[in-house]
Write a protein that holds these residues in place. Structure first.
Motif, PDB file in Angstrom:
ATOM      1  N   ARG A 370       0.837  -1.204   0.000  1.00  0.00           N
ATOM      2  CA  ARG A 370       0.000   0.000   0.000  1.00  0.00           C
ATOM      3  C   ARG A 370       0.878   1.263   0.000  1.00  0.00           C
ATOM      4  O   ARG A 370       0.596   2.240  -0.695  1.00  0.00           O
ATOM      5  CB  ARG A 370      -0.928   0.000   1.212  1.00  0.00           C
ATOM      6  CG  ARG A 370      -2.042  -1.052   1.121  1.00  0.00           C
ATOM      7  CD  ARG A 370      -2.830  -1.141   2.414  1.00  0.00           C
ATOM      8  NE  ARG A 370      -3.920  -2.121   2.311  1.00  0.00           N
ATOM      9  CZ  ARG A 370      -4.681  -2.493   3.343  1.00  0.00           C
ATOM     10  NH1 ARG A 370      -4.459  -1.984   4.566  1.00  0.00           N
ATOM     11  NH2 ARG A 370      -5.648  -3.384   3.162  1.00  0.00           N
ATOM     12  N   THR A 371       1.966   1.237   0.790  1.00  0.00           N
ATOM     13  CA  THR A 371       2.901   2.376   0.823  1.00  0.00           C
ATOM     14  C   THR A 371       3.566   2.570  -0.537  1.00  0.00           C
ATOM     15  O   THR A 371       3.696   3.699  -1.034  1.00  0.00           O
ATOM     16  CB  THR A 371       3.972   2.144   1.898  1.00  0.00           C
ATOM     17  OG1 THR A 371       3.338   1.942   3.161  1.00  0.00           O
ATOM     18  CG2 THR A 371       4.912   3.329   1.986  1.00  0.00           C
ATOM     19  N   GLU A 372       4.021   1.480  -1.145  1.00  0.00           N
ATOM     20  CA  GLU A 372       4.683   1.574  -2.456  1.00  0.00           C
ATOM     21  C   GLU A 372       3.719   2.103  -3.509  1.00  0.00           C
ATOM     22  O   GLU A 372       4.107   2.885  -4.388  1.00  0.00           O
ATOM     23  CB  GLU A 372       5.221   0.211  -2.873  1.00  0.00           C
ATOM     24  CG  GLU A 372       6.038   0.267  -4.172  1.00  0.00           C
ATOM     25  CD  GLU A 372       6.554  -1.093  -4.594  1.00  0.00           C
ATOM     26  OE1 GLU A 372       7.223  -1.165  -5.645  1.00  0.00           O
ATOM     27  OE2 GLU A 372       6.284  -2.088  -3.879  1.00  0.00           O
ATOM     28  N   MET A 373       2.438   1.714  -3.447  1.00  0.00           N
ATOM     29  CA  MET A 373       1.459   2.198  -4.412  1.00  0.00           C
ATOM     30  C   MET A 373       1.325   3.717  -4.316  1.00  0.00           C
ATOM     31  O   MET A 373       1.261   4.425  -5.335  1.00  0.00           O
ATOM     32  CB  MET A 373       0.108   1.508  -4.154  1.00  0.00           C
ATOM     33  CG  MET A 373      -1.009   2.000  -5.069  1.00  0.00           C
ATOM     34  SD  MET A 373      -0.662   1.655  -6.819  1.00  0.00           S
ATOM     35  CE  MET A 373      -1.107  -0.089  -6.879  1.00  0.00           C
ATOM     36  N   ALA A 374       1.338   4.263  -3.119  1.00  0.00           N
ATOM     37  CA  ALA A 374       1.249   5.722  -2.948  1.00  0.00           C
ATOM     38  C   ALA A 374       2.462   6.420  -3.546  1.00  0.00           C
ATOM     39  O   ALA A 374       2.361   7.474  -4.178  1.00  0.00           O
ATOM     40  CB  ALA A 374       1.112   6.054  -1.452  1.00  0.00           C
ATOM     41  N   GLN A 375       3.653   5.816  -3.364  1.00  0.00           N
ATOM     42  CA  GLN A 375       4.874   6.409  -3.925  1.00  0.00           C
ATOM     43  C   GLN A 375       4.838   6.390  -5.451  1.00  0.00           C
ATOM     44  O   GLN A 375       5.272   7.348  -6.103  1.00  0.00           O
ATOM     45  CB  GLN A 375       6.098   5.648  -3.408  1.00  0.00           C
ATOM     46  CG  GLN A 375       6.331   5.820  -1.926  1.00  0.00           C
ATOM     47  CD  GLN A 375       7.427   4.909  -1.409  1.00  0.00           C
ATOM     48  OE1 GLN A 375       7.869   3.996  -2.118  1.00  0.00           O
ATOM     49  NE2 GLN A 375       7.863   5.130  -0.172  1.00  0.00           N
ATOM     50  N   LEU A 376       4.359   5.306  -6.050  1.00  0.00           N
ATOM     51  CA  LEU A 376       4.307   5.218  -7.511  1.00  0.00           C
ATOM     52  C   LEU A 376       3.361   6.261  -8.099  1.00  0.00           C
ATOM     53  O   LEU A 376       3.639   6.870  -9.143  1.00  0.00           O
ATOM     54  CB  LEU A 376       3.868   3.812  -7.936  1.00  0.00           C
ATOM     55  CG  LEU A 376       4.880   2.691  -7.686  1.00  0.00           C
ATOM     56  CD1 LEU A 376       4.282   1.345  -8.092  1.00  0.00           C
ATOM     57  CD2 LEU A 376       6.164   2.933  -8.472  1.00  0.00           C
TER      58      LEU A 376
END
Length: 902
Positions: A370-376
């Protein structure tokens, strides 16, 4: 020229490797397959190979481990400035960037041309031929792995002119041969070629060859006459000698026949004694065997009785040990059952803890996704902004005139050519002023007096009375009209070029070029940022991550059903803490399970050992009982043949007496045989028979020689061989004198030719001496003060290396493998030192595992040679599998670890 640093990316084993280099000594170490040779190859190709190369050459650079095209970035110093070249080897789409620190950046062909200009090499062409040519550039400075022992002369051929120029400046320029010297040498060589072959032998058909043949012919006649004379003398001696031999041999044969009969009688007596000896030997062997049998049987019976008693004594303690072992085995089996129950309980607790740990891992992965999706999503917004900025710069660049670096240089060159043409035009007009004269002066058709001046613009005749006539050509032969024409053409070409470029001055063109380069650099930077953010792949990453996120949520739901009490943390840090806490609990539980299993295993091993000990003790007791039964049977079998025990000693004594009597009879017969010396008697018979036969053959041979000598004396004795020999000697002496006369003239020509050849060699030595002296300086660092080198310069080609040490001289190809490596390295360093004068006083010399045949002691001396080269301004780059061998070098060290480079 010095290399400062290199970065290679996606090049075979290297993902991204950066190496900084010292200006003096550099040691690049690493085991096999760590990428040392690949690093050296990448730097060389960045310098000399076009980025647009394709085919197998380009494919060989591509990494099978990393994505992306092979790329090499190289910083170096040359001509007092710092430069950087970056090449991306992607086939026909390959890119080259070349920049000067604080200066402009060049692209593509312009960058390749500027790099070749700085390196002072011809720019490599395209295709396989260009790649092959690039591979040989600076081969005298780049020692590839496996080529350390090769003669470096051929690799320096490409720099022949520069090397010869530097050698002339070093003192070899005075060693030149005059035209007269060349003519004299040619005449002497022509005379020499008329008389001698290339191998120095007399030439067929020449005067020397004919004189030599006549001398040999007369010498052969003398030899033939001497042989005839010797043959007659030999026949006379043979006739007398053969008569004496026949007489003496017949007398000696009679004596030998008597001695032979005596020896044969002795051999007959020996034969009779040997028959008797055989019969007595058989009797002795028989009674000896009977005596030995009874002695051995009595000893074996006594031994069996002792062993039977020992076995009976050993059975009592074995029975007690079996009882004790049976009790211990029962206790150990009970302990095994207890440890198995404890192990089952611990394993059940551990299984429940594993479910807790796996659920925590799934929840942590879900939060991370979920954190990586926000960064992308955030990166996707940044990429959109960069693309808008790029479109704006593209629009500004489209408004500027199309002026690039070559076009700007063409404008500069036209303006410079126009200035030069106008200066020539102004200089072509020549002024003449008469200061003082007593003669009438005429310039062309015009007469001048003292104080008059005149200007001429074309070829003109000037006279002073009848004694002086001058022809004056203004501008060194260039016609004034030609100069005007050239100035006009250049002016027109300049105007057309400026109109085409849409500028009015060099300053305006320079400003536009600077603006274009600034915009292009900004575009390149933006492209780099977009490439770094992986804009093309970002959407695919977002889609992939969304699918993974959905899968993780489903897995969490499934695992939650198997765990009774699990409270999911809300943050990543809390999830990681919970995951770590469960891991610690798992470590304790796994330790307890392992401990329980170890106890179970130990108990089982003790029980098994107790059972094995009991079985072993029972088997040992059974073996003792079986052995006792066997011994009793053997005793009965051996005692029965001996009879009653009170008769054993009497039978033994009777057999011993029979053995002693048989031995006495045998010894007496053997003594009689020894006194007759049978071997010597047989040798005497053989020797006498051989001597009699040889006497017969010698008498027969002497008879044949007697007949031959009689025949020769009868036939050859009718001529005068002594007179024929004297005449042959007279003819041979005359032919010898003529040959010596012709030979003296030929040897004089040979001497002249050799003297001129020696002088030419001395001139060559003077020319090559500066190079040989530098090589000698390096060799002395390895082989001591007596070491020196020589080199020949034949028609401008350098080669023919030799090394002298302790008074002995060796050709390069006769040296051992290790010594060839060291001498070749000294030659390369000397060549680099001389050629470095054209490159700011320094050049890099690369040794890629070049000393594989050198022993450890010689490696230590090699370090002195490499250090001397660095002190003389060279940059040494040494790549080796064993960097510890060079600890004493004091070099800047770079370590390449084995395996994948990153």
């Amino acid at each position: 020229m010095r290399l400062l640093s290199s970065t290679i990316r996606n090049y075979r084993i290297h993902r991204e490797t950066t190496v900084d280099l010292s200006a003096a000594l550099n040691l690049v170490g690493g085991p096999n397959e760590s990428g040392k040779s690949t690093l050296a190859e990448a730097i060389h190709r960045a310098l000399f190979l076009k980025a647009s190369v394709g085919g197998e050459i380009q494919k060989s650079m591509v990494s099978d481990r990393h994505q992306g095209h092979p790329e090499v970035e190289l910083r170096f110093e040359a001509a007092g400035k710092t430069f950087q070249v970056t090449k991306t080897f992607s086939g026909t789409n390959g890119k080259t960037l070349f920049s000067e620190e604080g200066g402009a950046t060049l692209h593509g062909p312009e960058a390749e041309s500027r790099l070749a200009e700085l390196l002072q090499v011809e720019e490599a062409g395209g295709g396989r031929g260009g790649a092959n040519k690039a591979a040989t550039q600076w081969s005298h400075l780049w020692v590839w792995q496996g080529s350390g022992g090769e003669d470096p002369s051929e690799s320096a051929a490409a720099h022949r002119d520069a090397l010869l120029s530097r050698l002339k400046e070093s003192g070899g320029g005075a060693a030149m041969q005059s035209t007269l010297d060349s003519q004299v040498v040619a005449t002497i060589q022509e005379k020499y070629d008329e008389l001698f072959t290339k191998g120095g032998k007399p030439k067929a058909g020449s005067l020397l060859f004919q004189a030599n043949e006549e001398r040999d012919k007369m010498a052969a006649a003398v030899q033939s006459a001497e042989e005839a004379f010797s043959r007659l003398e030999e026949a006379r001696r043979s006739f007398s000698t053969s008569e004496n031999t026949i007489r003496s041999r017949r007398e000696e044969s009679s004596r030998l026949i008597v001695d032979l009969e005596t020896a044969r009688t002795g051999l007959k007596t020996v034969s009779e004694l040997r028959l008797r000896e055989g019969s007595e030997q058989r009797s002795f062997d028989e009674v000896s065997s009977q005596h030995q049998q009874i002695e051995q049987a009595i000893a074996e019976v006594e031994q069996l009785r002792v062993e039977r008693q020992q076995l009976a004594e050993s059975l009592e303690p074995a029975t007690s040990r079996i009882t004790v072992l049976q009790g211990g085995l029962k206790d150990k089996k009970s302990a095994v059952q207890n440890t198995e129950r404890a192990t089952d309980a611990a394993e059940k607790i551990l299984s429940e803890a594993r479910d807790q740990r796996e659920l925590a891992e799934v929840w942590l992965r879900l939060l991370e996704q979920r954190t990586e999706m926000a960064q992308l999503v955030e990166r996707n917004d940044e990429i959109s902004a960069l693309r808008k900025t790029r479109q704006a710069i593209d629009a500004k660049l489209a408004l500027l005139p199309l002026i690039d670096e070559p076009g700007f240089r063409r404008l500069q060159r036209l303006e410079s050519d126009l200035s030069e043409a106008e200066a020539v035009l102004n200089a072509l007009s020549t002024d003449i002023e008469v200061i003082r004269t007593t003669l009438p002066i005429k310039v062309g058709d015009e007469a001048l007096a003292e104080g008059d001046e005149h200007t001429i613009g074309a070829e003109t005749i000037v006279t002073a009375g009848d004694s002086l006539v001058l022809k004056i050509t203004p501008g060194g032969g260039t016609d004034l009209a030609e100069a005007k024409r050239r100035a006009s053409e250049i002016r027109l070409a300049k105007q057309e070029a400026f109109n085409s470029a849409e500028v009015k001055s060099i300053a305006a063109a320079s400003e536009i070029l600077a603006q274009r380069q600034s915009f292009e650099a900004r575009l390149q930077t933006l492209d780099g940022e977009l490439s770094g953010k992986d804009a093309e792949k970002l959407g695919a990453k977002i889609d992939t991550l969304a699918r993974e996120l959905t899968a993780s949520e489903a897995e969490f739901e499934r695992r939650s059903e198997r765990v009774d009490s699990y409270k999911a943390p809300s943050t990543l840090d809390e999830s990681r803490s919970l995951r770590d806490e469960i891991h610690h609990q798992m470590d304790d539980l796994e330790f307890k399970v392992t401990e329980a299993r170890n106890q179970r295993s130990a108990s089982a091993q003790l029980a098994q050992q107790a059972e094995e000990d009991l079985d072993s003790e029972k088997q040992s007791a059974q073996q003792v009982q079986h052995r006792a039964i066997e011994i009793q049977a053997q005793l009965q079998a051996k005692e029965d043949p001996l009879g009653p025990k009170d008769q054993w000693e009497q039978n033994r004594i009777l057999r011993l007496d029979a053995k002693r009597l048989a031995a006495q009879a045998l010894s007496k017969t053997q003594s009689e045989l020894g006194q007759l010396q049978p071997d010597s008697l047989q040798a005497d018979v053989d020797r006498l028979e051989r001597a009699i036969q040889m006497g017969k053959e010698e008498i027969e041979n002497a008879g044949q020689a007697h007949a031959v000598a009689r025949s020769i004396l009868t036939t050859d004795g009718t001529t005068d061989p002594a007179g024929a020999l004297e005449i042959a000697h007279t003819h041979a002496s005359s032919a010898k004198e003529r040959y010596e006369s012709v030979n003296r003239q030929a040897e004089a020509i040979r001497l002249l030719r050799d003297r001129f050849t020696d002088e030419q060699k001395k001139l060559s030595d003077r020319f090559s001496r500066p190079l040989a002296e530098k090589v000698s300086d390096y060799l002395k660092q390895i082989f001591g003060p007596t070491a020196s080198a020589t080199v020949s310069v034949d028609d401008g080609k350098i080669g023919g290396w030799t090394m002298t040490r302790d008074g002995f001289t060796f050709d390069f190809d006769k040296l051992s493998g290790g010594t060839r490596e060291q001498v070749a390295a000294a030659v390369r360093l000397a060549l680099a030192e001389i050629l470095a004068a054209d490159h700011g006083g320094s050049l890099p010399v690369v040794f890629d595992d070049a000393f594989t045949h050198s022993d450890p002691d010689r490696i230590q001396s090699l370090q002195r040679m490499l250090d001397l080269a660095s002190r003389r301004g060279l940059q040494i780059i040494l790549l080796t599998c064993d960097p510890t061998d060079y600890n004493a070098l004091g070099a800047h060290s770079v370590s390449l670890a084995s395996g994948e480079r990153s």
